[in-house]
Motif scaffolding. Structure first.
Motif, PDB file in Angstrom:
ATOM      1  N   UNK A 183       0.838  -1.206   0.000  1.00 52.75           N
ATOM      2  CA  UNK A 183       0.000   0.000   0.000  1.00 52.75           C
ATOM      3  C   UNK A 183       0.869   1.250   0.000  1.00 52.75           C
ATOM      4  N   UNK A 184       1.873   1.277   0.879  1.00 52.41           N
ATOM      5  CA  UNK A 184       2.763   2.440   0.975  1.00 52.41           C
ATOM      6  C   UNK A 184       3.518   2.678  -0.333  1.00 52.41           C
ATOM      7  N   UNK A 185       4.073   1.613  -0.917  1.00 50.18           N
ATOM      8  CA  UNK A 185       4.909   1.744  -2.113  1.00 50.18           C
ATOM      9  C   UNK A 185       4.136   2.165  -3.355  1.00 50.18           C
ATOM     10  N   UNK A 186       2.816   2.052  -3.307  1.00 47.52           N
ATOM     11  CA  UNK A 186       1.985   2.464  -4.437  1.00 47.52           C
ATOM     12  C   UNK A 186       1.171   3.718  -4.125  1.00 47.52           C
ATOM     13  N   UNK A 187       1.493   4.388  -3.016  1.00 49.46           N
ATOM     14  CA  UNK A 187       0.746   5.578  -2.600  1.00 49.46           C
ATOM     15  C   UNK A 187       1.554   6.845  -2.883  1.00 49.46           C
ATOM     16  N   UNK A 188       0.930   7.982  -2.643  1.00 48.84           N
ATOM     17  CA  UNK A 188       1.611   9.268  -2.853  1.00 48.84           C
ATOM     18  C   UNK A 188       2.727   9.469  -1.826  1.00 48.84           C
ATOM     19  N   UNK A 189       2.764   8.632  -0.790  1.00 55.59           N
ATOM     20  CA  UNK A 189       3.785   8.744   0.255  1.00 55.59           C
ATOM     21  C   UNK A 189       4.971   7.808   0.019  1.00 55.59           C
ATOM     22  N   UNK A 190       5.045   7.175  -1.162  1.00 51.88           N
ATOM     23  CA  UNK A 190       6.032   6.127  -1.398  1.00 51.88           C
ATOM     24  C   UNK A 190       7.479   6.583  -1.244  1.00 51.88           C
ATOM     25  N   UNK A 191       7.752   7.873  -1.425  1.00 58.01           N
ATOM     26  CA  UNK A 191       9.120   8.381  -1.300  1.00 58.01           C
ATOM     27  C   UNK A 191       9.442   8.872   0.110  1.00 58.01           C
ATOM     28  N   UNK A 192       8.475   8.702   1.016  1.00 58.06           N
ATOM     29  CA  UNK A 192       8.648   9.106   2.414  1.00 58.06           C
ATOM     30  C   UNK A 192       8.860   7.867   3.284  1.00 58.06           C
ATOM     31  N   UNK A 193       9.162   8.059   4.582  1.00 59.85           N
ATOM     32  CA  UNK A 193       9.494   6.903   5.430  1.00 59.85           C
ATOM     33  C   UNK A 193       8.348   5.914   5.592  1.00 59.85           C
ATOM     34  N   UNK A 194       8.707   4.632   5.712  1.00 60.21           N
ATOM     35  CA  UNK A 194       7.785   3.582   6.136  1.00 60.21           C
ATOM     36  C   UNK A 194       8.326   3.048   7.453  1.00 60.21           C
ATOM     37  N   UNK A 195       7.581   3.246   8.522  1.00 61.87           N
ATOM     38  CA  UNK A 195       8.037   2.858   9.857  1.00 61.87           C
ATOM     39  C   UNK A 195       7.110   1.772  10.387  1.00 61.87           C
ATOM     40  N   UNK A 196       7.701   0.680  10.856  1.00 55.62           N
ATOM     41  CA  UNK A 196       6.926  -0.447  11.375  1.00 55.62           C
ATOM     42  C   UNK A 196       7.120  -0.576  12.878  1.00 55.62           C
ATOM     43  N   UNK A 197       6.018  -0.752  13.601  1.00 57.60           N
ATOM     44  CA  UNK A 197       6.091  -0.934  15.054  1.00 57.60           C
ATOM     45  C   UNK A 197       5.162  -2.069  15.450  1.00 57.60           C
ATOM     46  N   UNK A 198       5.674  -2.980  16.270  1.00 61.64           N
ATOM     47  CA  UNK A 198       4.889  -4.123  16.733  1.00 61.64           C
ATOM     48  C   UNK A 198       4.498  -3.904  18.185  1.00 61.64           C
ATOM     49  N   UNK A 199       3.196  -3.722  18.417  1.00 60.24           N
ATOM     50  CA  UNK A 199       2.725  -3.399  19.772  1.00 60.24           C
ATOM     51  C   UNK A 199       3.014  -4.515  20.769  1.00 60.24           C
ATOM     52  N   UNK A 200       2.996  -5.779  20.297  1.00 60.04           N
ATOM     53  CA  UNK A 200       3.220  -6.884  21.226  1.00 60.04           C
ATOM     54  C   UNK A 200       4.684  -6.990  21.639  1.00 60.04           C
ATOM     55  N   UNK A 201       5.585  -6.305  20.925  1.00 60.90           N
ATOM     56  CA  UNK A 201       7.013  -6.396  21.222  1.00 60.90           C
ATOM     57  C   UNK A 201       7.518  -5.204  22.028  1.00 60.90           C
ATOM     58  N   UNK A 202       6.654  -4.227  22.296  1.00 57.77           N
ATOM     59  CA  UNK A 202       7.075  -3.022  23.021  1.00 57.77           C
ATOM     60  C   UNK A 202       6.877  -3.224  24.518  1.00 57.77           C
ATOM     61  N   UNK A 203       7.898  -2.876  25.297  1.00 62.30           N
ATOM     62  CA  UNK A 203       7.779  -2.889  26.746  1.00 62.30           C
ATOM     63  C   UNK A 203       6.701  -1.894  27.185  1.00 62.30           C
TER      64      UNK A 203
END
Length: 506
Positions: free
Chosen positions: A228-248
């Motif tokens: 979705x990100x790579x085909x959107x108007x934001x494709x040249x901006x950051x893609x940041x991934x966060x996993x809620x189950x892995x955060x203290x």
């Protein structure tokens, strides 16, 4: 001069009719020539016929390029399977020859009635542009064989509409940039249910809306988010991934929204946080169902007005991010149990995509296995292959960990196999234990006073195993036979002689 290509099945009357006269294909080729001919076949018998036919074609058409094309289906009369496989083949042929800008012709005379119908549907729906040719045998045409083009444009012929996703599917299959994008994101699969999910993701990429991805673990939620990100108007901006189950939990707010130096013990410097890092781009919030209840209002605030306050600060900060969230949990139940805010759920639920588990797209398993094998072989300079007798086990295993588990299994088998051929001995322990744990159904042990027909009981039990094996092998009789330890010829003979009802769909 326009390059011409003929597509035709090899039938029971090719190369010759029972009376020794030319069969349908040789008869048609007696009226004209082609630059290239694709001879479609389904079984080894028809491949043999195709090879014999080729010898006779060569006598009069020496400069014609001939190719054999296998249509690998379990039954030559299964409309759905035939149409799916034939569609894929003709699109591949179209891709291979598009630089030649050819004119296509399809001879409909040979093959089963279902094959002939599929040719008509492919052309009538504009999935494949070709001239449909029907041959009129000499005995019905005044002693001379006459071909004629089938006209699908007359007034009373029904309009055949394409499924709405077909145009996008064609792009994925035929246009190199699209294909590279799909492969780059490792989204591999041709099953309709999976293609539909990919097309939904591509549709969502057009709009700057929040997307919620629902699916079991290992179904590729982050890959879909990247698509979705790579085909959107934001494709040249950051893609940041966060996993809620892995955060203290204690530092979750700081991780998401950042903090000011000295905000708490250990905060030795200012930290930006995931939402700050994703400014202008996309943030993928995985396992959203595990987000602590106290942080949910803060995420809702970002979604509603694009503001947040880092830990230890009092001044609001603005961020411009697109949020894609994902979960393998039932958010409706979490809302009912008070563990997830309803207003946040409604805000996330702008556009939802359900990702199918691997067990619902089993036909993609061989494609994925080959993809992972290529990955291994490229990395290590090897040539590992899966032996055929291993495939029924890989196809029937439920894959609770989905594509991730399948990839791990392929990596394990490649590492465990000491030769290029991967055999049953290389199967991972969990898969072996799964099949060992499958116990046969309990057999009746009581005998009524009137007695029993033991032969009939054993026959019914055997039939159920045949039926289940065919289901697990998707109708492939050779694979089904191996699943229950029977030689394929004996399996087929039993189906013909004793279990004919299992062949009703053939």
């Amino acid at each position: 001069m326009i390059y011409s290509i003929l597509l035709t099945f090899v039938g029971a009357h090719d190369p010759f009719n029972p009376d020794g006269t030319d069969g349908p294909i040789l008869s048609y080729l007696g009226t004209r020539s082609f630059d290239k001919i694709y001879l479609f076949y389904n079984t080894s018998e028809y491949l043999s016929r195709a090879r014999d036919l080729m010898k006779h074609i060569r006598k009069k058409h020496r400069n014609t390029d001939l190719e054999f094309t296998e249509i690998d289906v379990s039954s030559p009369t299964d409309y759905e399977e035939l149409f799916r496989v034939m569609t894929k083949k003709v699109l591949q042929i179209e891709k291979e020859n598009r630089d030649l800008n050819p004119e296509y012709f399809i001879l409909t005379d040979s093959g089963t009635p279902q094959m002939q119908t599929c040719w008509v549907l492919l052309v009538a729906s504009n999935l494949f542009k070709a001239h449909l040719i029907q041959g009129i045998p000499a005995k019905f045409a005044g002693g001379i064989y006459r071909p004629r083009e089938i006209n699908l444009n007359f007034k009373d012929f029904p309009i055949v509409l394409k499924p709405p996703e077909i145009d996008r599917l064609n792009k994925i299959l035929l246009e190199e940039p699209q294909l590279e994008t799909i492969q780059k994101d490792n989204l591999i699969g041709n099953e309709k249910i999976f293609i539909t999910a990919k097309l939904s993701a591509l549709q969502a990429s057009k709009y700057d809306i929040t997307v919620l991805l629902l699916g079991e673990t290992g179904t590729g939620k982050e890959l879909f988010a990247k698509l979705i990100h790579n085909n959107s108007i934001r494709k040249d901006k950051p893609f940041v991934s966060v996993n809620c189950s892995a955060i203290n939990v204690q530092i979750a707010e700081s991780e998401l929204f950042g903090h000011k130096k000295g905000a708490f013990t250990g905060a030795l410097y200012d930290k930006e946080g995931f939402f700050g890092a994703a400014n202008g781009g996309t943030i993928f919030v995985d396992e959203i169902g595990d987000m602590p209840r106290e942080l949910q209002p803060k995420l809702l605030r970002v979604l509603e007005d694009g503001t947040y306050i880092p830990v230890g600060e009092t001044k609001e900060r603005k961020t411009d991010v697109r949020v894609i969230a994902a979960t393998n949990k039932d958010l409706h139940n979490l809302v009912k149990d008070g563990k997830f805010r309803r207003d946040l759920f409604e805000r996330l639920n702008e556009y939802t995509i359900q990702l199918p588990p691997l067990r619902e797209r089993r036909n993609d398993i061989p494609l994925l296995i080959q993809y992972f094998l290529n990955e291994w072989n490229t990395k290590y300079g090897e040539s590992k292959i899966i032996q055929e007798d291993l495939m029924p086990f890989l196809l029937s295993y439920p894959w609770p960990g989905n594509v991730r588990e399948l990839r791990n299994a392929v990596m394990h088998m490649c590492a465990a196999s000491q030769t290029s051929k991967i055999t049953l001995s290389s199967l991972p322990y969990t898969i072996v234990q799964h099949f060992k744990s499958i116990k046969p159904p309990p057999l009746p042990v009581e005998i009524p006073t009137g007695g029993i027909n033991l032969r009939e009981i054993l026959n019914n039990i055997e039939k159920e195993y045949y039926k289940r094996a065919l289901e697990l092998a998707n109708g492939n009789k050779a694979k089904a036979a191996r699943l229950i330890g029977i030689e394929p010829p004996a399996f087929r003979k039993a189906l013909r002689d004793r279990f004919k009802e299992l062949l009703q769909n053939d």
